[in-house]
Design a protein around this motif. Sequence first.
Motif, short mmCIF file in Angstrom:
data_model
loop_
_atom_site.label_atom_id
_atom_site.label_comp_id
_atom_site.label_asym_id
_atom_site.label_seq_id
_atom_site.Cartn_x
_atom_site.Cartn_y
_atom_site.Cartn_z
N UNK A 172 -8.65 0.41 58.80
CA UNK A 172 -7.89 -0.66 59.43
C UNK A 172 -7.84 -1.86 58.51
N UNK A 173 -6.67 -2.52 58.50
CA UNK A 173 -6.52 -3.75 57.73
C UNK A 173 -6.44 -4.90 58.70
N UNK A 174 -7.34 -5.83 58.57
CA UNK A 174 -7.28 -7.02 59.43
C UNK A 174 -7.98 -8.16 58.73
N UNK A 179 -23.67 -7.61 70.51
CA UNK A 179 -25.01 -7.03 70.47
C UNK A 179 -25.75 -7.46 69.20
N UNK A 180 -25.02 -7.42 68.09
CA UNK A 180 -25.62 -7.75 66.80
C UNK A 180 -26.14 -9.18 66.78
N UNK A 181 -25.35 -10.09 67.32
CA UNK A 181 -25.78 -11.50 67.35
C UNK A 181 -27.02 -11.65 68.21
N UNK A 232 -38.03 -9.68 63.54
CA UNK A 232 -37.44 -9.51 64.87
C UNK A 232 -38.49 -9.39 65.96
N UNK A 287 -19.91 -4.66 69.50
CA UNK A 287 -20.92 -4.45 68.46
C UNK A 287 -21.42 -5.80 67.93
N UNK A 288 -20.49 -6.73 67.71
CA UNK A 288 -20.89 -8.03 67.17
C UNK A 288 -21.68 -8.84 68.20
N UNK A 318 -29.35 -9.28 69.08
CA UNK A 318 -30.57 -8.57 68.67
C UNK A 318 -30.90 -8.68 67.18
N UNK A 319 -29.97 -9.15 66.37
CA UNK A 319 -30.26 -9.26 64.94
C UNK A 319 -30.18 -10.69 64.40
N UNK A 334 -1.62 -2.70 65.76
CA UNK A 334 -2.66 -1.69 66.01
C UNK A 334 -3.95 -1.98 65.23
N UNK A 335 -3.82 -2.25 63.94
CA UNK A 335 -5.01 -2.44 63.11
C UNK A 335 -5.89 -3.56 63.64
N UNK A 336 -5.30 -4.73 63.83
CA UNK A 336 -6.10 -5.87 64.27
C UNK A 336 -6.68 -5.61 65.66
N UNK A 383 -13.13 -2.60 68.91
CA UNK A 383 -14.36 -1.90 68.52
C UNK A 383 -15.46 -2.90 68.13
N UNK A 384 -15.07 -3.92 67.37
CA UNK A 384 -16.10 -4.80 66.80
C UNK A 384 -16.69 -5.78 67.81
N UNK A 439 -7.28 -2.70 67.34
CA UNK A 439 -8.35 -1.70 67.36
C UNK A 439 -9.62 -2.25 66.74
N UNK A 440 -9.47 -2.95 65.62
CA UNK A 440 -10.65 -3.47 64.94
C UNK A 440 -11.47 -4.36 65.87
N UNK A 441 -10.77 -5.24 66.58
CA UNK A 441 -11.55 -6.19 67.40
C UNK A 441 -12.00 -5.59 68.72
N UNK A 445 -13.30 1.43 61.22
CA UNK A 445 -12.78 0.06 61.19
C UNK A 445 -12.75 -0.47 59.76
#
Lengths: 304, 312
Positions: free
Chosen positions: A108-110, B41-43, A131, B38-39, B45-46, B26-28, B34-35, B30-32, A104
């Motif tokens: 990827x560009x976003x 979960x990250x918010x 934590x 993850x984000x 647990x982190x 595609x870029x935008x 995937x993210x 796929x990025x979101x 990513x």
Amino acid sequence: MATITQDKPTRSPIRIGRILLYLFLISTSLVMFYPLLFALVGGLSSQADYFRSTWFPTPSALYFDNWINFFAGRDLWQWVINTMIRVAWYIIVPATVAILCGYVFTRLKFRGRDLVFMFLLSSMMVPGIVYLLPTFIGFARFPGVGGNDIFGQGGSGFINTWPALLLPGLVNAFYIFLMRQVYQTIPRDYEEAARVDGANTIQILVRIYFPLLRSALIVLVIFQFVAVWNDYLNPLVFAGGNKEIAPIALGAQRFIKGTAIQLGRPDYPRMFAVATIVTLPIMALFIVLQRYFVQGVQGFGLKG
Amino acid sequence: MERTVALQSAPSSSRERFNLFYSRHRHTMEAWIILTPILIYYVIFYVAPVIANLFVSFIDWNGLQEAKWVGLANFEAFIRTPLYIQVLVNTLFFAITILLVSALLGFLVAMALNEKVKGLGIYRTMWYVPTLTSAAVTAQVANVFIAPGTGVISGIMKSLGQPELIWQINTDFARVFIIVFAIWRGVGSSMLLFLAGLQGISTEVIDAAKVDGASGWRLIRHIILPLLRPMTVFVLVTGLINGFQIFEPILLITNGQPGNTTNVMMTQIYKDAFQNQDFGMAATQATIMLLILLWASFLNLRLMGQSSTDEA
């Protein structure tokens, strides 16, 4: 080496320098290794032999009972199974996350890409202890599980259960950073060629990037293996009350602490035997994969 | 605009329309795709724990009764209570002592190993393997060395005709033992990092300096140390961060004894949180630790930034 000193004691200062160098290296390395050797030999001594020696255990005969009893017992295998479940999980998930994030953040560009990257990376600056208490409270008060009502009261939630040992720490910013560095060294041509041939993103990740990331993944596997094998604080806090799911570092530490007095003296040989056995897999791993360890530690160093 | 383009190409089915949209974005997308998980979960647990920890620093709470907002009272208690100040000073003392000795020793050994020695792998293994052992298991076993009466050091002192060292009443001995243990377990990392740094210096630079007459201390002082600066900063700052979080050796060897003289922040937080049920003070100390280590991290970034501009 002694013969060399006698050959040319004064004529070659370089040679004397090298002898001093080797003396320094050999003596300090032995000091570093002394406790591990002590534990190895101490664990193979009988009680009586052990207490006869002072500086270093000198058993009259090797005594394997502690090793055999420990391997024959249930504890060791239970800890190993529990630990390997965590090892596998804490390799597969962070590796997947890192491979995907590397893709990513380099391919990827976003909008907001750098912002999200910095946001994820910022967790590297937070010490683990921050934590610990909130996560503990969150697990203990998780509604609807472990005897808790919907307000999270009454029971113990996830505490002392498997989810508490598997949920925290799955997004590791360091590996995301590392993977991004490796992606940046891979030419984009492979991906573009594959796309022209009609490959989709999942195929590209699995067939093109996964093999190319191999050495970084080996580093991840090694470091996660060592980290999870030795993890003590998380299991102690999140699952310290459940012996059945204790991983090896916690289990072995408690076993050693609880080793009873034998024949009027503490059973030190047994403690040493257990400590040696749980340390050997890590040592074997290092000796076999030394190249990757060095590479990994260097990767920690200066790429930022 | 997207709409007009879509109308022009006039896709017949919704599937085709999706494909068109996907290839264009595609870029935008796929990025979101995937993210997003993850984000989330990250918010949870982190990010949330850091905010929650900060919040708990401002309340008085034992986890059972109703929490009470106390503002900065916990921080005030931290400054006013001699125990907490002593624990902070102990932590600094251990972190800095362990750091300096490990860095110096690691550097010396790395310099020696960089001299094209035979059996490099063996020495490197002997120095690095302690780093890989479980801190909990080795700390628990380390008790065998200092146990009064039956321990290894006790036996050695007896054989030398010296009075016995009893760590429970001998603060210096307790502290020195913790420091030696921590260095034994940690020095391998700084050795390996310095070795990596030294191997990164091209031999041509060293040879050129030798031709110019630099040798021994001058070579180290004027050529090697400046070139190693980024690595040195890294070793010192990560060493400080790790040293601050020393936990297992203290908990399992001395448990802060005798009389809190070896007690450190991590063990005190652990005790306040899980034994004294004083969540507020535990969180407050964690917040203070976070602030100190954030400062160290920023220092690291600044010094690293400086050294990279120096090179440029």
